[in-house]
Design an enzyme around this catalytic site. Sequence first.
Site, PDB file in Angstrom:
ATOM      1  N   ASP A 129       0.819  -1.208   0.000  1.00  0.00           N
ATOM      2  CA  ASP A 129       0.000   0.000   0.000  1.00  0.00           C
ATOM      3  C   ASP A 129       0.858   1.265   0.000  1.00  0.00           C
ATOM      4  O   ASP A 129       1.937   1.285   0.592  1.00  0.00           O
ATOM      5  CB  ASP A 129      -0.904  -0.041   1.247  1.00  0.00           C
ATOM      6  CG  ASP A 129      -2.091   0.883   1.112  1.00  0.00           C
ATOM      7  OD1 ASP A 129      -2.298   1.458   0.027  1.00  0.00           O
ATOM      8  OD2 ASP A 129      -2.826   1.040   2.106  1.00  0.00           O
ATOM      9  N   HIS A 152       2.883   3.274  -8.949  1.00  0.00           N
ATOM     10  CA  HIS A 152       2.718   1.832  -9.166  1.00  0.00           C
ATOM     11  C   HIS A 152       3.967   1.258  -9.835  1.00  0.00           C
ATOM     12  O   HIS A 152       4.420   0.165  -9.504  1.00  0.00           O
ATOM     13  CB  HIS A 152       1.476   1.553 -10.021  1.00  0.00           C
ATOM     14  CG  HIS A 152       0.186   1.906  -9.341  1.00  0.00           C
ATOM     15  ND1 HIS A 152      -0.095   1.519  -8.053  1.00  0.00           N
ATOM     16  CD2 HIS A 152      -0.898   2.620  -9.752  1.00  0.00           C
ATOM     17  CE1 HIS A 152      -1.296   1.975  -7.703  1.00  0.00           C
ATOM     18  NE2 HIS A 152      -1.796   2.651  -8.721  1.00  0.00           N
ATOM     19  N   LEU A 173      11.134 -20.642  -4.335  1.00  0.00           N
ATOM     20  CA  LEU A 173      10.104 -19.749  -3.784  1.00  0.00           C
ATOM     21  C   LEU A 173       8.814 -19.808  -4.603  1.00  0.00           C
ATOM     22  O   LEU A 173       8.855 -19.790  -5.836  1.00  0.00           O
ATOM     23  CB  LEU A 173      10.640 -18.305  -3.783  1.00  0.00           C
ATOM     24  CG  LEU A 173       9.652 -17.200  -3.416  1.00  0.00           C
ATOM     25  CD1 LEU A 173       9.313 -17.238  -1.933  1.00  0.00           C
ATOM     26  CD2 LEU A 173      10.212 -15.830  -3.772  1.00  0.00           C
TER      27      LEU A 173
HETATM   28  C1  FPP Z   1      -1.971   0.129  -3.317  1.00  0.00           C
HETATM   29  O1  FPP Z   1      -1.488   1.461  -3.333  1.00  0.00           O
HETATM   30  C2  FPP Z   1      -1.431  -0.603  -4.424  1.00  0.00           C
HETATM   31  C3  FPP Z   1      -2.166  -1.166  -5.423  1.00  0.00           C
HETATM   32  C4  FPP Z   1      -3.639  -1.076  -5.484  1.00  0.00           C
HETATM   33  C5  FPP Z   1      -1.514  -1.873  -6.525  1.00  0.00           C
HETATM   34  C6  FPP Z   1      -0.284  -2.646  -6.182  1.00  0.00           C
HETATM   35  C7  FPP Z   1       0.439  -2.896  -7.420  1.00  0.00           C
HETATM   36  C8  FPP Z   1       1.782  -2.901  -7.585  1.00  0.00           C
HETATM   37  C9  FPP Z   1       2.750  -2.733  -6.499  1.00  0.00           C
HETATM   38  C10 FPP Z   1       2.359  -3.066  -8.934  1.00  0.00           C
HETATM   39  C11 FPP Z   1       1.735  -4.088  -9.786  1.00  0.00           C
HETATM   40  C12 FPP Z   1       2.039  -5.464  -9.346  1.00  0.00           C
HETATM   41  C13 FPP Z   1       2.543  -6.403 -10.154  1.00  0.00           C
HETATM   42  C14 FPP Z   1       2.635  -7.822  -9.675  1.00  0.00           C
HETATM   43  C15 FPP Z   1       3.038  -6.105 -11.492  1.00  0.00           C
HETATM   44  P1  FPP Z   1      -2.535   2.639  -3.509  1.00  0.00           P
HETATM   45  O2  FPP Z   1      -2.622   2.945  -4.965  1.00  0.00           O
HETATM   46  O3  FPP Z   1      -3.831   2.282  -2.877  1.00  0.00           O
HETATM   47  O4  FPP Z   1      -1.837   3.793  -2.754  1.00  0.00           O
HETATM   48  P2  FPP Z   1      -2.535   4.953  -1.904  1.00  0.00           P
HETATM   49  O5  FPP Z   1      -3.262   4.269  -0.769  1.00  0.00           O
HETATM   50  O6  FPP Z   1      -1.384   5.784  -1.435  1.00  0.00           O
HETATM   51  O7  FPP Z   1      -3.453   5.695  -2.819  1.00  0.00           O
END
Ligand code: FPP
Length: 235
Positions: A13, A30, A124
């Site tokens: 997050d 991201h 893994l």
């Molecule tokens: C949460 O941060 C994150 C996500 C909803 C997406 C997680 C995805 C990745 C780390 C990259 C993609 C993964 C792969 C496997 C290629 P948020 O956007 O909710 O952040 P915020 O709470 O600060 O708005």
Amino acid sequence: MKKIPEHIAIIMDGNGRWAERQNKMRAVGHRQGVEALRSVLEKADELGVGHLTVYAFSTENWARPKAEIKALMMLLLEYIKSESKALHKKNVRITTIGDLTAFDQKIQREIEKAKELTAGNTGLNFNIALNYGARDEIARGINGILEKERRGERGENAKVTEEEISRSLDTWGMPDPDLLIRTSGEMRLSNFLLWQLAYGEMVFTEVLWPDFTGEHLVEAIEIYQNRDRRFGSIE
Ligand code: FPP
């Protein structure tokens, strides 16, 4: 290191906030999140963690703006295409949890290819939660049990057991997570592995996911190692 968790689950997050703090588009956060994932995966592999489950896209994430969903999908496709060979070389097995049928055919095909390529690997287990929601997973699992019942494949008057529910879930075959890490200071489960985390140890950190490194993973494991796990019993 003593007592390495067999299964670590991570809620990655804070990508959006990381980007906004630098006046950048959320998609940039991201993309940086993928770099963090690379470093964490490498460290988990090095430490001998058995399973690493990451929450990449939830059933609720479809409610985000179309442009952000598109950016996440492109990133996912790019990641699977570019990374699966390298992961295969490292003996990593790629699996997913969640309902993949909601994704574009192209994405589904690439994910299937990556899974097939790495299916025989013994290192893994890198498990990606995609269009995953624990409530959806449990509902799908129960529907599977009902279907067996209809086909007469369950014993007469057979009661549903915890074991049967566990078997019906996407994580079947994996041990329950020993450790859940959530970054960015939020302290909730957000519909992640609700059944499987019944006795999981939780570590929350203020670090935003794009800033999270292999060293932060080691710190979280050290916190875990100092926890007293009693599973409802006493010493
Ligand atoms: C949460 O941060 C994150 C996500 C909803 C997406 C997680 C995805 C990745 C780390 C990259 C993609 C993964 C792969 C496997 C290629 P948020 O956007 O909710 O952040 P915020 O709470 O600060 O708005």
